[in-house]
Design a protein around this motif. Structure first.
Motif, short mmCIF file in Angstrom:
data_model
loop_
_atom_site.label_atom_id
_atom_site.label_comp_id
_atom_site.label_asym_id
_atom_site.label_seq_id
_atom_site.Cartn_x
_atom_site.Cartn_y
_atom_site.Cartn_z
N UNK A 167 -25.15 30.92 -135.61
CA UNK A 167 -24.50 29.63 -135.36
C UNK A 167 -25.17 28.89 -134.22
N UNK A 168 -25.63 29.61 -133.20
CA UNK A 168 -26.32 28.99 -132.08
C UNK A 168 -27.59 28.31 -132.55
N UNK A 169 -28.38 28.99 -133.39
CA UNK A 169 -29.63 28.42 -133.89
C UNK A 169 -29.38 27.20 -134.75
N UNK A 170 -28.26 27.19 -135.48
CA UNK A 170 -27.95 26.07 -136.37
C UNK A 170 -27.24 24.93 -135.64
N UNK A 171 -26.92 25.12 -134.36
CA UNK A 171 -26.20 24.10 -133.61
C UNK A 171 -24.76 23.94 -134.06
N UNK A 172 -24.21 24.97 -134.71
CA UNK A 172 -22.88 24.86 -135.31
C UNK A 172 -21.83 25.67 -134.57
N UNK A 173 -22.20 26.33 -133.48
CA UNK A 173 -21.26 27.24 -132.83
C UNK A 173 -19.99 26.55 -132.31
N UNK A 174 -20.08 25.47 -131.53
CA UNK A 174 -18.83 24.88 -130.98
C UNK A 174 -17.85 24.45 -132.07
N UNK A 175 -18.34 23.80 -133.12
CA UNK A 175 -17.45 23.34 -134.19
C UNK A 175 -16.81 24.52 -134.91
N UNK A 176 -17.60 25.58 -135.18
CA UNK A 176 -17.06 26.74 -135.87
C UNK A 176 -16.05 27.47 -135.00
N UNK A 177 -16.32 27.55 -133.71
CA UNK A 177 -15.38 28.21 -132.80
C UNK A 177 -14.03 27.48 -132.82
N UNK A 178 -14.08 26.16 -132.80
CA UNK A 178 -12.82 25.38 -132.83
C UNK A 178 -12.07 25.63 -134.13
N UNK A 179 -12.79 25.71 -135.24
CA UNK A 179 -12.15 25.99 -136.54
C UNK A 179 -11.46 27.35 -136.52
N UNK A 180 -12.16 28.36 -136.03
CA UNK A 180 -11.59 29.70 -136.00
C UNK A 180 -10.35 29.75 -135.10
N UNK A 181 -10.44 29.12 -133.93
CA UNK A 181 -9.31 29.14 -133.01
C UNK A 181 -8.11 28.41 -133.61
N UNK A 182 -8.35 27.26 -134.26
CA UNK A 182 -7.26 26.50 -134.87
C UNK A 182 -6.59 27.29 -135.99
N UNK A 183 -7.36 28.14 -136.66
CA UNK A 183 -6.82 28.96 -137.75
C UNK A 183 -6.17 30.25 -137.24
N UNK A 184 -6.15 30.44 -135.93
CA UNK A 184 -5.53 31.64 -135.37
C UNK A 184 -6.36 32.89 -135.53
#
Length: 201
Positions: free
Chosen positions: A52-69
């Protein structure tokens, strides 16, 4: 003003500490041969620590996971690692100071070798070339701890760490997931974190 060069012996010890950590983690380079899908350790590319870091997608994915519990509130805490073993080598808290902080979602892992000489520098500009080499070998990373699915309550909880900050990541990603098994301590087991990690870093 540039800091003085560290003594040769302390410089070699500080640089070898990082190499030794890698040897322990990979079992002397055998982990990629042993931890394969054919031997019962499958994984997908999106489980790799730096995907995710290499794809620049980590912050958005982290927020999705946290919102989903999707977190591990039972693992929250702070602890240190007294022993690291693998590949017929080991290091202890006499060799390094290791600190882990785990929230229900995010983690920080910081490791500092005790052999590191005093750099006495107020900025990177003041470091000598050897001082910069020593700092580059420090181990510090942080990101999201994602719990895996469990089919039943008796199944072990397996977590995967996804890195968003990694002092050692310079474009060459790790080839194995940072994945570990959670083993809860039985009641009355004494002080320490509420879980022990299996293989992982």
């Amino acid at each position: 003003e540039t800091m003085a060069r560290p003594p040769a012996g302390r410089l070699a010890a500080a640089l070898d500490w990082s190499a030794k950590q890698a040897r322990i983690l990979t079992g002397g380079g055998r982990a990629e041969q042993l931890y394969t899908a054919e031997r019962g350790f499958p994984f997908t590319a999106d489980e790799l620590p730096h995907a995710l870091l290499a794809a620049g997608a980590a912050p958005a994915r982290f927020r999705e996971w946290a919102a989903a519990g999707r977190g591990c509130p039972e693992l929250s805490g702070a602890w240190h690692r007294p022993l690291f073993v693998g590949g017929w080598e080991h290091s202890t808290d006499e060799d390094e100071r290791v600190f882990n902080v785990q929230t229900p979602t995010l983690f920080v892992d910081l490791r500092v070798p005790r052999s590191r000489p005093d750099l006495s520098a107020r900025s990177l500009r003041e470091c000598s070339d050897d001082g910069l080499r020593i700092l580059a070998r420090q181990h510090a990373f942080a990101g999201y701890t994602l719990p895996g699915p469990r089919e039943g309550p008796e199944d072990p909880l397996v977590c995967t760490r996804h890195h968003v900050v990694d002092w050692n990541y310079v474009g060459a990603p790790r080839p194995r997931p940072n994945k570990w098994r959670v083993e809860p301590q039985p009641p009355g087991a004494g002080p320490g974190p509420g879980a022990g990690a299996g293989r992982g870093e």
